[in-house]
Write a protein that holds these residues in place. Structure first.
Motif, PDB file in Angstrom:
ATOM      1  N   LEU A 194       6.683   3.022  -2.826  1.00 27.84           N
ATOM      2  CA  LEU A 194       8.079   3.265  -2.479  1.00 27.84           C
ATOM      3  C   LEU A 194       8.207   4.326  -1.387  1.00 27.84           C
ATOM      4  N   LYS A 195       7.300   5.309  -1.420  1.00 34.63           N
ATOM      5  CA  LYS A 195       7.361   6.420  -0.472  1.00 34.63           C
ATOM      6  C   LYS A 195       6.404   6.252   0.708  1.00 34.63           C
ATOM      7  N   ALA A 196       5.734   5.127   0.796  1.00 35.73           N
ATOM      8  CA  ALA A 196       4.685   4.935   1.816  1.00 35.73           C
ATOM      9  C   ALA A 196       5.216   5.061   3.238  1.00 35.73           C
ATOM     10  N   ASN A 197       6.444   4.584   3.481  1.00 43.50           N
ATOM     11  CA  ASN A 197       6.987   4.594   4.836  1.00 43.50           C
ATOM     12  C   ASN A 197       7.965   5.741   5.074  1.00 43.50           C
ATOM     13  N   GLU A 198       8.060   6.643   4.110  1.00 44.57           N
ATOM     14  CA  GLU A 198       8.922   7.826   4.255  1.00 44.57           C
ATOM     15  C   GLU A 198       8.102   8.976   4.820  1.00 44.57           C
ATOM     16  N   ASP A 199       8.702   9.757   5.707  1.00 44.67           N
ATOM     17  CA  ASP A 199       8.011  10.906   6.301  1.00 44.67           C
ATOM     18  C   ASP A 199       8.031  12.054   5.289  1.00 44.67           C
ATOM     19  N   CYS A 200       7.027  12.088   4.449  1.00 44.17           N
ATOM     20  CA  CYS A 200       7.018  13.035   3.336  1.00 44.17           C
ATOM     21  C   CYS A 200       5.579  13.329   2.930  1.00 44.17           C
ATOM     22  N   TYR A 201       5.440  14.250   2.000  1.00 42.01           N
ATOM     23  CA  TYR A 201       4.141  14.544   1.395  1.00 42.01           C
ATOM     24  C   TYR A 201       4.135  13.977  -0.029  1.00 42.01           C
ATOM     25  N   ILE A 202       2.977  13.501  -0.460  1.00 44.56           N
ATOM     26  CA  ILE A 202       2.817  13.005  -1.838  1.00 44.56           C
ATOM     27  C   ILE A 202       1.498  13.536  -2.374  1.00 44.56           C
ATOM     28  N   GLU A 203       1.522  14.071  -3.566  1.00 44.84           N
ATOM     29  CA  GLU A 203       0.276  14.540  -4.172  1.00 44.84           C
ATOM     30  C   GLU A 203       0.406  14.545  -5.689  1.00 44.84           C
ATOM     31  N   THR A 204      -0.733  14.529  -6.364  1.00 47.66           N
ATOM     32  CA  THR A 204      -0.765  14.588  -7.824  1.00 47.66           C
ATOM     33  C   THR A 204      -0.965  16.034  -8.274  1.00 47.66           C
ATOM     34  N   HIS A 205      -0.568  16.299  -9.489  1.00 48.89           N
ATOM     35  CA  HIS A 205      -0.739  17.632 -10.067  1.00 48.89           C
ATOM     36  C   HIS A 205      -1.520  17.511 -11.365  1.00 48.89           C
ATOM     37  N   ALA A 206      -2.649  18.225 -11.438  1.00 44.39           N
ATOM     38  CA  ALA A 206      -3.448  18.356 -12.671  1.00 44.39           C
ATOM     39  C   ALA A 206      -4.165  17.075 -13.078  1.00 44.39           C
ATOM     40  N   PHE A 207      -4.249  16.091 -12.218  1.00 45.35           N
ATOM     41  CA  PHE A 207      -5.137  14.958 -12.479  1.00 45.35           C
ATOM     42  C   PHE A 207      -5.635  14.418 -11.141  1.00 45.35           C
ATOM     43  N   LYS A 208      -6.865  13.909 -11.149  1.00 48.64           N
ATOM     44  CA  LYS A 208      -7.518  13.462  -9.921  1.00 48.64           C
ATOM     45  C   LYS A 208      -7.213  12.000  -9.651  1.00 48.64           C
ATOM     46  N   SER A 219      -0.704  12.655  10.463  1.00 47.95           N
ATOM     47  CA  SER A 219       0.461  13.525  10.657  1.00 47.95           C
ATOM     48  C   SER A 219       0.834  14.304   9.407  1.00 47.95           C
ATOM     49  N   HIS A 220       0.303  13.894   8.253  1.00 52.20           N
ATOM     50  CA  HIS A 220       0.604  14.598   7.007  1.00 52.20           C
ATOM     51  C   HIS A 220      -0.328  15.787   6.779  1.00 52.20           C
ATOM     52  N   PHE A 221      -1.214  16.032   7.724  1.00 47.84           N
ATOM     53  CA  PHE A 221      -2.199  17.104   7.530  1.00 47.84           C
ATOM     54  C   PHE A 221      -2.351  17.968   8.782  1.00 47.84           C
ATOM     55  N   VAL A 222      -1.239  18.138   9.542  1.00 43.89           N
ATOM     56  CA  VAL A 222      -1.319  18.901  10.796  1.00 43.89           C
ATOM     57  C   VAL A 222      -0.387  20.107  10.818  1.00 43.89           C
ATOM     58  N   CYS A 223       0.405  20.327   9.786  1.00 45.33           N
ATOM     59  CA  CYS A 223       1.342  21.446   9.747  1.00 45.33           C
ATOM     60  C   CYS A 223       0.571  22.764   9.875  1.00 45.33           C
ATOM     61  N   ALA A 224       1.044  23.660  10.763  1.00 52.67           N
ATOM     62  CA  ALA A 224       0.342  24.927  11.014  1.00 52.67           C
ATOM     63  C   ALA A 224       0.278  25.785   9.754  1.00 52.67           C
ATOM     64  N   ASP A 225       1.392  25.873   9.010  1.00 56.15           N
ATOM     65  CA  ASP A 225       1.393  26.677   7.789  1.00 56.15           C
ATOM     66  C   ASP A 225       0.432  26.102   6.759  1.00 56.15           C
ATOM     67  N   GLN A 226       0.392  24.763   6.721  1.00 55.11           N
ATOM     68  CA  GLN A 226      -0.536  24.105   5.797  1.00 55.11           C
ATOM     69  C   GLN A 226      -1.978  24.499   6.109  1.00 55.11           C
ATOM     70  N   LEU A 236     -10.372   4.386  10.288  1.00 51.24           N
ATOM     71  CA  LEU A 236      -9.567   3.577  11.201  1.00 51.24           C
ATOM     72  C   LEU A 236      -8.428   4.394  11.808  1.00 51.24           C
ATOM     73  N   MET A 237      -7.807   5.252  11.002  1.00 46.89           N
ATOM     74  CA  MET A 237      -6.669   6.012  11.486  1.00 46.89           C
ATOM     75  C   MET A 237      -7.090   7.149  12.413  1.00 46.89           C
ATOM     76  N   SER A 238      -8.215   7.795  12.094  1.00 46.40           N
ATOM     77  CA  SER A 238      -8.660   8.943  12.886  1.00 46.40           C
ATOM     78  C   SER A 238      -9.590   8.555  14.030  1.00 46.40           C
ATOM     79  N   LYS A 239     -10.090   7.313  13.996  1.00 42.33           N
ATOM     80  CA  LYS A 239     -11.079   6.827  14.970  1.00 42.33           C
ATOM     81  C   LYS A 239     -12.391   7.606  14.898  1.00 42.33           C
ATOM     82  N   ASN A 240     -12.601   8.287  13.788  1.00 42.15           N
ATOM     83  CA  ASN A 240     -13.849   9.026  13.564  1.00 42.15           C
ATOM     84  C   ASN A 240     -14.706   8.195  12.608  1.00 42.15           C
TER      85      ASN A 240
END
Length: 529
Positions: free
Chosen positions: A417-431, A444-451, A2-6
């Motif tokens: 709590l962080k859903a509407n904040e312009d930030c990155y969120i990820e887990t470490h060492a668990f799926k 927008s959370h996956f377009v950074c050139a360095d990333q 829905l977000m990507s229209k793909n």
């Protein structure tokens, strides 16, 4: 989608997700386009599947035996815990199982019908539903149906049917429908994704995926406990010599049962819902013992197993409601050895005090059903199965959410709590995928050139080490958040027992710990040492 229209590809992290075909995800996307992106919309397709399943059971039960049998079959299905529970989830298997079951039924019909036109129609329907099953979860559907059909025809001494025109029509139809999406993707130049998909399916058979391995008897125990009370009467049906009014259909469903449970017992990856297709033949045979004219007595050993399971499951649900009162003593005495479980129990289950009655209902339902079988009382049968269904409804509505408070609510609370904040969120060492859904991750959370550059280098390295590129994205993405040049604050969630893996990195600041989870932040501009 829905977000990507793909809409042509299943995606994870807005990257092609090669583990599953798209049909179920399309259904969920349609649901979310109507109801919004929320838990209700994610689960609505399976609630709808539950309605279709129950109607199908009644229809076919009535066709192949009687309306009374159809009612009992439906009641046994919804009265058993795991079959009932799966219609409350957002996982793929309910639709996958339904399509395979419908294909099996129509295979049976075209094998039995002598009218050419009628048999052709049934063969087309069988092929259609098998194709839909493949588009739902993959080629495992073809393996299951092929093995079931082969075993059935060998046991029935009808192997010549394999070369009939209706069998070819069935095979051709299923091939056309099942390969449609794969052909489109290949024509679009996505051969690599299809190859990764095939390799993934092979790996599930060869290795225990993501720690999901277990003993050969794993699925037998899952079925015995998770499908109580139907599982006990299924075994009784196996012991009875009577074949019922429709022995051919009984034989076909038995072939389906044994193919599924043996196939996924051999497969290295052991996940509880892999054997969920067994629920159809299991409840069919269980229902048959209640309408046999002869008064079969419950096998002596089965009688012991029945009451052992009835008592044990009842006690588990009763004692579970008192966990907050006694968890300190249990931990102090060392009865809970898992460090992470001890931390999870710091949560407050918010028990009101009346929830133990749900476990009492389970025991009462067990008594009613036992009385119904031994005395051949259909009133007690309907009351007993209705009581089991009431237990399932109450357990899922009241107890399961409270278990969630212990297991992952602290993490989900943070993601929200962080859903509407312009930030990155990820887990470490668990799926987990929870941070993507509850954290409302955007493109927008996956377009950074360095990333993109960092992740590409990591994926290139992982690929040379033999890892599948598609499955390694989340690992590469986490490495970038922890070590790359971020342009937004990055939050990392880790299980508290492993918090030192993140805490030792000086560019991360510890926020707080809660119920087995630890939360860290990396600020923009922080220097990686």
């Amino acid at each position: 989608m829905l977000m990507s229209k793909n809409y042509s590809e299943v995606q994870l992290y807005y990257q092609p997700f090669w583990e599953k075909p798209p049909l179920f995800i399309w259904i969920q996307a349609l649901s979310m386009s109507v109801f919004g992106i929320n838990e209700f919309a994610a689960r609505f397709p399976n609630a709808l599947c539950g309605i279709v399943t129950i109607v199908s059971l009644y229809r076919f039960g009535t066709q192949f035996q009687s309306s009374k049998f159809g009612i009992i079959w439906c009641l046994l299905y919804v009265a058993s815990l795991l079959p009932h529970f799966y219609f409350k989830t957002g996982i793929i298997d309910p639709w996958f199982n339904l399509f395979i079951f419908l294909s099996t039924v129509h295979i049976y019909k075209f094998l039995q019908i002598t009218d050419t036109r009628g048999a052709s129609k049934q063969a087309l329907l069988a092929g259609l539903f098998l194709g839909l099953a493949v588009l739902t979860k993959g080629p495992a559907a073809i393996i299951i149906i092929a093995l079931t059909l082969l075993v059935y025809l060998v046991l029935s001494q009808k192997t010549k049917v394999l070369f009939s025109k209706h069998m070819f029509l069935f095979a051709f139809t299923s091939l056309i429908f099942s390969s449609s999406w794969f052909i489109v993707e290949i024509l679009k130049g996505h051969q690599k994704i299809i190859l990764d998909f095939i390799h993934y399916q092979i790996r599930l058979f060869q290795t225990g995926d993501a720690g999901h391995d277990g003993p050969f008897a794993y699925h037998f125990l899952v079925i015995l406990i998770g499908c109580f009370p139907a599982s006990i009467f299924f075994i009784q049906a196996l012991l009875n010599k009577s074949q019922g009014p429709n022995p051919a259909f009984r034989k076909l469903l038995l072939c389906l049962f044994w193919v599924v449970i043996l196939l996924f017992s051999i497969v290295k990856t052991k996940i509880i819902h892999y054997s969920s297709l067994c629920y159809f033949p299991l409840t069919y045979l269980a229902a048959s013992v209640f309408i046999e004219k002869n008064n079969f007595k419950l096998n002596a050993i089965l009688k012991i197993v029945y009451w052992f399971l009835a008592t044990s499951i009842s006690l588990v649900f009763i004692l579970l409601t008192f966990v907050d009162r006694f968890k300190s003593q249990l931990i102090a005495k060392g009865w809970i050895g898992d460090a992470n479980a001890i931390l999870n129990l710091q949560a407050n289950g918010e028990w009101k005090g009346y929830e133990f009655l749900i476990g009492v209902i389970f025991f009462f339902a067990s008594w009613l059903l036992y009385r119904a079988y031994t005395r051949r009382q259909f009133k007690s049968l309907y009351l007993g199965l209705s009581a089991f269904t009431l237990f399932n409804i109450l357990a899922i509505a009241i107890i399961v959410p409270k278990i969630g408070l212990y297991s992952q609510e602290a993490a989900i609370e943070f993601y929200r709590l962080k859903a509407n904040e312009d930030c990155y969120i990820e887990t470490h060492a668990f799926k987990s995928y929870a941070q993507l859904f509850y954290g409302k991750r955007q493109t927008s959370h996956f377009v950074c050139a360095d990333q993109k550059n960092y992740v590409k280098k990591q994926l290139d390295l992982m690929e040379t080490e033999g890892h599948a590129r598609s499955s390694s994205f989340s690992t590469a993405y986490t490495l970038w958040l922890e070590n790359g040049q971020i342009d937004k604050p990055a939050y990392i969630v880790v299980k508290t027992v492993e918090k030192q893996q993140v805490a030792k990195k000086s560019h991360f600041r510890h926020l707080y710990d809660k119920n087995g989870f630890s939360f860290f932040i990396r600020e923009v501009g922080s220097t990686v040492k």
